[in-house]
Scaffold this active site. Structure first.
Site, short mmCIF file in Angstrom:
data_model
loop_
_atom_site.label_atom_id
_atom_site.label_comp_id
_atom_site.label_asym_id
_atom_site.label_seq_id
_atom_site.Cartn_x
_atom_site.Cartn_y
_atom_site.Cartn_z
CD GLU A 204 -3.13 -0.15 0.10
OE1 GLU A 204 -3.62 0.96 0.36
OE2 GLU A 204 -3.38 -0.78 -0.93
CD GLU A 220 1.83 -1.50 6.61
OE1 GLU A 220 1.04 -2.25 6.04
OE2 GLU A 220 2.09 -1.56 7.82
NE ARG A 222 -1.49 9.90 -1.81
CZ ARG A 222 -2.69 9.86 -1.27
NH1 ARG A 222 -3.33 8.74 -1.11
NH2 ARG A 222 -3.27 10.97 -0.90
CB SER A 240 -3.25 10.59 2.56
OG SER A 240 -3.18 11.93 2.15
N GLY A 286 -5.83 23.81 8.16
CA GLY A 286 -6.79 24.80 8.66
C GLY A 286 -7.71 24.28 9.75
CE LYS A 303 -4.93 28.88 10.55
NZ LYS A 303 -5.24 29.86 9.54
CB SER A 319 -15.00 8.28 19.41
OG SER A 319 -14.83 8.10 20.80
C1 LIG Z 1 -4.82 7.41 18.72
C2 LIG Z 1 -4.21 6.15 19.32
C3 LIG Z 1 -2.72 6.18 19.17
C4 LIG Z 1 -4.60 6.09 20.78
O1 LIG Z 1 -4.04 4.97 21.31
P1 LIG Z 1 -3.61 4.90 22.86
O2 LIG Z 1 -2.75 6.08 23.16
O3 LIG Z 1 -3.09 3.54 23.06
O4 LIG Z 1 -4.93 5.15 23.60
P2 LIG Z 1 -5.99 4.08 24.19
O5 LIG Z 1 -6.69 3.40 23.07
O6 LIG Z 1 -5.32 3.27 25.24
O7 LIG Z 1 -6.99 5.07 24.89
C5 LIG Z 1 -6.69 5.84 26.04
C6 LIG Z 1 -7.95 6.50 26.48
O8 LIG Z 1 -8.36 7.47 25.49
C7 LIG Z 1 -9.65 7.15 24.97
N1 LIG Z 1 -9.66 7.40 23.56
C8 LIG Z 1 -8.83 6.88 22.63
N2 LIG Z 1 -9.15 7.36 21.43
C9 LIG Z 1 -10.22 8.17 21.62
C10 LIG Z 1 -11.01 8.96 20.75
N3 LIG Z 1 -10.78 9.01 19.44
N4 LIG Z 1 -11.99 9.71 21.27
C11 LIG Z 1 -12.25 9.68 22.57
N5 LIG Z 1 -11.54 8.96 23.45
C12 LIG Z 1 -10.53 8.22 22.98
C13 LIG Z 1 -9.82 5.67 25.29
O9 LIG Z 1 -11.17 5.32 25.33
C14 LIG Z 1 -9.12 5.52 26.59
O10 LIG Z 1 -9.98 6.02 27.57
P3 LIG Z 1 -9.96 5.43 29.06
O11 LIG Z 1 -8.72 6.00 29.70
O12 LIG Z 1 -11.22 5.97 29.64
O13 LIG Z 1 -9.92 3.95 28.95
C15 LIG Z 1 -4.76 4.87 18.58
O14 LIG Z 1 -6.13 4.82 18.72
C16 LIG Z 1 -4.41 4.86 17.13
O15 LIG Z 1 -5.13 5.40 16.28
N6 LIG Z 1 -3.28 4.22 16.74
C17 LIG Z 1 -2.85 4.10 15.40
C18 LIG Z 1 -2.50 2.65 15.11
C19 LIG Z 1 -2.29 2.44 13.62
O16 LIG Z 1 -3.07 2.87 12.80
N7 LIG Z 1 -1.17 1.78 13.26
C20 LIG Z 1 -0.79 1.52 11.89
C21 LIG Z 1 -1.41 0.21 11.46
S1 LIG Z 1 -1.14 -0.05 9.74
#
Ligand SMILES: CC(C)(COP(=O)(O)OP(=O)(O)OC[C@H]1O[C@@H](n2cnc3c(N)ncnc32)[C@H](O)[C@@H]1OP(=O)(O)O)[C@@H](O)C(=O)NCCC(=O)NCCS
Length: 343
Positions: A204, A220, A222, A240, A286, A303, A319
């Site tokens: 990808e 993985e 762009r 992206s 933005g 911003k 979320s």
């Molecule tokens: C954003 C990200 C890094 C957060 O991961 P994290 O730091 O491990 O956070 P957690 O999932 O443990 O969440 C911690 C807290 O934040 C909250 N939280 C996480 N994302 C949230 C969101 N988008 N909105 C609201 N709350 C959120 C969780 O519910 C959790 O709450 P809690 O303390 O009440 O349990 C992860 O969701 C992510 O997107 N990772 C990318 C992985 C990826 O795409 N890898 C490449 C694969 S090809």
């Protein structure tokens, strides 16, 4: 004055003599004065940026010139290519001026992919106009005007010419495979990409010209033209980075060191070190972003562009209420270590 670049290339011409592409096996950045002098004496080169098509006698002379200054690597190119029917093109760039010929553009793209120059390290102004659109096939580069007849002739012999792509840029791997890289689908990395040692590009992943990774990365997503990704950073599946070739966006995007762009995320601002963008979140320059403290309380709004280059940030889309939030990133390092364990 130091000469900017030098390369003895072997090219492909169309039936009308148009140069379609040039392969530089051992391009040099800042060749020695000694080498340039030896070559000048034999070929009458008197300076400037030139792409000189060599005849057989000149090629033999050139080999002597190379050997007289112990440039064995260059002499070997002559040795291997002697007697070829393909055009041999000596390209000497006294300066990094706008490229004027197809050979000059190919030399510059090769310098990037050979990791002799980093992205943005040389002048590519006006390059598109110097690159012909070419059919890249299992029989090499074919001009679009020649293609129908070549296809018919191949069919007459019971063969099929397989057209891999129709593009101004060929795939990088047919020109150089930089040490310490893994490229799952070679057509997704264009000549002119800079692929750092320790980089894996999965199917990808995509890397455009004048862009790339500085070191260990899992790609993985762009990497658009001009985008530079720092050592230790990963681009998740389908993510992206915003390019600058269309759409009016003119801030060059970059990714700092030890960052993670989550799967299907998007980036419209230069990112500092140790930052994470949540999977699925496209942060445009933005976008208004809520700043959260350690207790997840909103302490302000900025911003996204104002956060350009700032380290240790986690961007996520809340979320529950849909707003984009940014907070201190605590997990970037562990996430990347986990991924790199499997590079
Ligand atoms: C954003 C990200 C890094 C957060 O991961 P994290 O730091 O491990 O956070 P957690 O999932 O443990 O969440 C911690 C807290 O934040 C909250 N939280 C996480 N994302 C949230 C969101 N988008 N909105 C609201 N709350 C959120 C969780 O519910 C959790 O709450 P809690 O303390 O009440 O349990 C992860 O969701 C992510 O997107 N990772 C990318 C992985 C990826 O795409 N890898 C490449 C694969 S090809």
């Amino acid at each position: 004055m130091t000469t900017f670049a030098f390369g003895l290339g072997i090219g492909t011409q169309s039936s009308t003599g148009e140069l379609l592409e040039v392969y530089f096996n051992q391009p040099l950045l800042n060749p020695s004065d000694e080498l340039i002098k030896a070559v000048s004496d034999k070929l009458g080169y008197t300076g400037g940026n030139q792409a000189i098509e060599l005849n057989a006698a000149q090629l033999t002379d050139l080999e002597g010139a190379f050997l007289s200054v112990d440039a064995e690597d260059q002499a070997e190119i002559v040795e291997i290519c002697k007697g070829t029917a393909q055009p041999m093109i000596l390209t000497i760039l006294e300066t990094d001026a706008d490229p004027e010929t197809t050979a000059e553009v190919y030399l510059k793209l090769s310098l990037l992919s050979q990791r002799l120059v980093q992205p943005h390290g040389l002048n590519l102004n006006g390059m598109f106009g110097k690159l012909p659109n070419v059919a890249w096939t299992n029989e090499g580069a074919i001009s679009l005007a020649d293609l129908p007849k070549r296809q018919l002739a191949a069919r007459a012999q019971g063969r099929i010419i397989d057209v891999h792509s129709v593009d101004k840029f060929p795939k990088m791997a047919n020109y150089v495979v930089p040490a310490g890289t893994r490229i799952a689908a070679t057509s997704r990395v264009r000549l002119g990409a800079y692929v750092g040692e320790g980089t894996t590009v999965m199917h990808e992943g995509f890397i455009n010209f004048n862009a790339g990774t500085m070191g260990v990365s899992m790609v993985e997503g762009r990497i658009s033209a001009g985008v530079v990704v720092g050592n230790g950073s990963d681009l998740g599946g389908g993510c992206s980075t915003m390019g600058t070739l269309s759409g009016g966006n003119n801030v060059v995007i970059s990714v700092g060191e030890n960052c993670l762009l989550g799967a299907n995320a998007g980036l419209g601002l230069p990112l500092g070190d140790r930052c994470t963008v949540e999977a699925g979140l496209y942060v445009t320059a933005g976008s208004k972003v809520s700043l959260l403290d350690d207790q997840n309380n909103e302490v302000g709004t900025v911003k996204a562009a104002d956060l350009a280059g700032k380290p240790d940030l986690l961007f996520r889309r809340n979320s529950l209420n849909g707003r984009i939030e940014v907070k201190t990133n605590k997990s970037a390092i562990e996430l990347n270590q986990e991924l790199h364990a499997h590079n």
